[in-house]
Design a protein around this motif. Structure first.
Motif, PDB file in Angstrom:
ATOM      1  N   THR A 157      60.861  19.168  61.191  1.00  0.00           N
ATOM      2  CA  THR A 157      60.512  20.451  61.789  1.00  0.00           C
ATOM      3  C   THR A 157      61.711  21.084  62.484  1.00  0.00           C
ATOM      4  N   ASP A 158      62.476  20.272  63.195  1.00  0.00           N
ATOM      5  CA  ASP A 158      63.628  20.833  63.918  1.00  0.00           C
ATOM      6  C   ASP A 158      64.755  21.260  62.980  1.00  0.00           C
ATOM      7  N   GLN A 159      64.786  20.704  61.772  1.00  0.00           N
ATOM      8  CA  GLN A 159      65.753  21.163  60.769  1.00  0.00           C
ATOM      9  C   GLN A 159      65.431  22.601  60.358  1.00  0.00           C
ATOM     10  N   VAL A 160      64.159  22.877  60.157  1.00  0.00           N
ATOM     11  CA  VAL A 160      63.730  24.232  59.814  1.00  0.00           C
ATOM     12  C   VAL A 160      64.019  25.180  60.973  1.00  0.00           C
ATOM     13  N   THR A 161      63.750  24.726  62.174  1.00  0.00           N
ATOM     14  CA  THR A 161      64.028  25.539  63.369  1.00  0.00           C
ATOM     15  C   THR A 161      65.499  25.918  63.430  1.00  0.00           C
ATOM     16  N   MET A 162      66.371  24.937  63.172  1.00  0.00           N
ATOM     17  CA  MET A 162      67.808  25.187  63.219  1.00  0.00           C
ATOM     18  C   MET A 162      68.219  26.258  62.218  1.00  0.00           C
ATOM     19  N   VAL A 163      67.726  26.138  60.978  1.00  0.00           N
ATOM     20  CA  VAL A 163      68.083  27.100  59.938  1.00  0.00           C
ATOM     21  C   VAL A 163      67.589  28.499  60.316  1.00  0.00           C
ATOM     22  N   CYS A 164      66.362  28.593  60.798  1.00  0.00           N
ATOM     23  CA  CYS A 164      65.802  29.893  61.190  1.00  0.00           C
ATOM     24  C   CYS A 164      66.584  30.498  62.352  1.00  0.00           C
ATOM     25  N   GLU A 165      66.936  29.679  63.326  1.00  0.00           N
ATOM     26  CA  GLU A 165      67.702  30.182  64.474  1.00  0.00           C
ATOM     27  C   GLU A 165      69.065  30.722  64.037  1.00  0.00           C
ATOM     28  N   ASN A 185      49.581  21.194  54.164  1.00  0.00           N
ATOM     29  CA  ASN A 185      48.138  21.140  54.424  1.00  0.00           C
ATOM     30  C   ASN A 185      47.875  21.776  55.784  1.00  0.00           C
ATOM     31  N   PRO A 186      46.632  22.169  56.067  1.00  0.00           N
ATOM     32  CA  PRO A 186      46.347  22.895  57.306  1.00  0.00           C
ATOM     33  C   PRO A 186      46.788  22.185  58.581  1.00  0.00           C
ATOM     34  N   MET A 187      46.616  20.876  58.657  1.00  0.00           N
ATOM     35  CA  MET A 187      47.026  20.163  59.863  1.00  0.00           C
ATOM     36  C   MET A 187      48.540  20.219  60.035  1.00  0.00           C
ATOM     37  N   GLN A 188      49.262  20.059  58.940  1.00  0.00           N
ATOM     38  CA  GLN A 188      50.724  20.126  58.986  1.00  0.00           C
ATOM     39  C   GLN A 188      51.190  21.523  59.398  1.00  0.00           C
ATOM     40  N   VAL A 189      50.558  22.556  58.855  1.00  0.00           N
ATOM     41  CA  VAL A 189      50.906  23.930  59.210  1.00  0.00           C
ATOM     42  C   VAL A 189      50.678  24.152  60.700  1.00  0.00           C
ATOM     43  N   ASP A 190      49.561  23.647  61.204  1.00  0.00           N
ATOM     44  CA  ASP A 190      49.252  23.784  62.625  1.00  0.00           C
ATOM     45  C   ASP A 190      50.305  23.096  63.487  1.00  0.00           C
ATOM     46  N   GLN A 191      50.667  21.882  63.112  1.00  0.00           N
ATOM     47  CA  GLN A 191      51.644  21.122  63.894  1.00  0.00           C
ATOM     48  C   GLN A 191      53.015  21.790  63.874  1.00  0.00           C
ATOM     49  N   LYS A 192      53.441  22.241  62.715  1.00  0.00           N
ATOM     50  CA  LYS A 192      54.770  22.837  62.614  1.00  0.00           C
ATOM     51  C   LYS A 192      54.846  24.190  63.303  1.00  0.00           C
ATOM     52  N   LEU A 193      53.827  25.014  63.137  1.00  0.00           N
ATOM     53  CA  LEU A 193      53.837  26.310  63.807  1.00  0.00           C
ATOM     54  C   LEU A 193      53.785  26.154  65.322  1.00  0.00           C
ATOM     55  N   THR A 194      53.078  25.142  65.783  1.00  0.00           N
ATOM     56  CA  THR A 194      53.044  24.871  67.221  1.00  0.00           C
ATOM     57  C   THR A 194      54.452  24.616  67.751  1.00  0.00           C
ATOM     58  N   GLU A 195      55.259  23.890  66.982  1.00  0.00           N
ATOM     59  CA  GLU A 195      56.633  23.608  67.392  1.00  0.00           C
ATOM     60  C   GLU A 195      57.548  24.810  67.184  1.00  0.00           C
ATOM     61  N   ASN A 227      48.716  33.524  65.170  1.00  0.00           N
ATOM     62  CA  ASN A 227      49.147  34.928  65.282  1.00  0.00           C
ATOM     63  C   ASN A 227      50.201  35.332  64.259  1.00  0.00           C
ATOM     64  N   ILE A 228      50.284  34.608  63.149  1.00  0.00           N
ATOM     65  CA  ILE A 228      51.088  35.063  62.022  1.00  0.00           C
ATOM     66  C   ILE A 228      50.279  36.124  61.287  1.00  0.00           C
ATOM     67  N   THR A 229      50.867  37.277  61.050  1.00  0.00           N
ATOM     68  CA  THR A 229      50.132  38.357  60.387  1.00  0.00           C
ATOM     69  C   THR A 229      50.878  38.932  59.185  1.00  0.00           C
ATOM     70  N   THR A 230      51.919  38.247  58.720  1.00  0.00           N
ATOM     71  CA  THR A 230      52.646  38.673  57.525  1.00  0.00           C
ATOM     72  C   THR A 230      52.705  37.511  56.538  1.00  0.00           C
ATOM     73  N   PHE A 231      52.275  37.786  55.310  1.00  0.00           N
ATOM     74  CA  PHE A 231      52.230  36.747  54.288  1.00  0.00           C
ATOM     75  C   PHE A 231      52.799  37.262  52.976  1.00  0.00           C
ATOM     76  N   ASP A 232      53.565  36.413  52.302  1.00  0.00           N
ATOM     77  CA  ASP A 232      54.034  36.713  50.958  1.00  0.00           C
ATOM     78  C   ASP A 232      52.960  36.263  49.974  1.00  0.00           C
TER      79      ASP A 232
END
Length: 302
Positions: A157-165, A185-195, A227-232
């Protein structure tokens, strides 16, 4: 009970992400006609092509011609993917509204896709962002393999955070976080978005789900709760990843619109015109598209 948003923005990526993985090369005239139909369906954002070298994605070798020929509707952002400065020059020449840059969160996939390591990619993209801004273009960043890599497995998760930052630090206006191989999966999405929300601006994030394992709509619901409201999405569920074996189509725009509208969430998209656009590209490709809405429509016509 969750508070659902009143409106969601759907960014149509079918003409680029959808067609780039098709075995046949769709004729230029049909691409233009399809994009024009999408414009009439009520989208506010359509990704029309990619200015990459034809050697890598021959299906989109006519990007310049397409961008110069479509009928542009006021209020619609017409975007294109650019890999480098040369691609940006073509996008600027054809007056694309927004340019998208792309990279992976996993090093191996990035090397397969871009032929560079993640660290080697940042300076190239930084130059594109800087030049695009000078040309008055908005810039979007795609981060692939955020939920899993076909070569490395789980991606931290923090690898993705680094790239986005790093991308936000360059000045990109939005980052689309991608489940490139459809393993989320939904649980993973929840955990990652929380971080991710702890470090990244939630109002500048979009989610890009693939439906390889049928999880895309469920993952959208979890994202909405964050509160994500944009989707591809891609009409009919077109798409995949040329560098990720078995990664089937994108989240289907028509399935997403059906769900959101019946939840009382507006998208601005006309369902009947969306069907017409879906039927058109299905006939052009001469195959049944995988979305549930296209399946229903095909059965109704029998």
């Amino acid at each position: 009970m969750f508070h659902w948003p009143d409106h969601v923005m759907i960014k149509e990526v079918g003409p680029r992400d959808g067609l780039q993985n098709e075995k046949i090369e769709v004729p230029f005239e049909d691409k233009v006609a399809w994009i024009n139909l999408l414009s009439e369906a009520g989208y506010s954002y359509i990704e029309i092509s990619s200015f990459v070298h034809p050697k890598w994605i021959p299906q989109l070798k006519d990007a310049r011609q397409v961008a110069s020929s479509i009928e542009r509707k006021p209020g619609v952002t017409y975007a294109a993917l650019v890999p480098n400065r040369k691609g940006l020059e073509a996008a600027v020449d054809t007056d694309v509204d927004e340019v998208s840059i792309f990279m992976s969160a996993s090093d191996t996939h990035n090397k397969k896709n871009i032929n560079k390591s993640i660290e080697e990619t940042f300076p190239v993209l930084e130059e594109v962002v800087k030049e695009a801004k000078l040309e008055g273009k908005s810039v979007r960043g795609y981060v692939s393999t955020a939920f899993g890599c076909p070569y490395e497995g789980d991606v931290a998760t923090d690898q993705v955070t680094m790239v986005c930052e790093r991308l936000f630090g360059m000045g990109v206006d939005e980052v689309s976080i991608g489940d490139t191989i459809g393993v989320a999966n939904p649980m993973q999405v929840d955990q990652k978005l929380t971080e991710w929300k702890k470090s990244l601006p939630i109002d500048q994030l979009a989610m890009h789900f693939h439906n390889t394992r049928g999880m895309a709509l469920a993952n959208v619901l979890v994202s909405l709760q964050h509160n994500i409201t944009t989707f591809d999405a891609a009409l009919g569920g077109l798409g995949g990843c040329p560098y990720a074996k078995g990664a089937s189509g994108n989240l289907a725009t028509d399935d997403l619109v059906y769900m959101l509208h019946r939840m009382g969430i507006e998208t601005g998209i006309d369902e009947q015109k969306l069907k017409e656009a879906g039927n058109f590209i299905q006939n052009v490709l001469n195959k049944t598209l995988p979305s549930h809405q296209m399946q229903v429509m095909n059965k109704e016509r029998v």
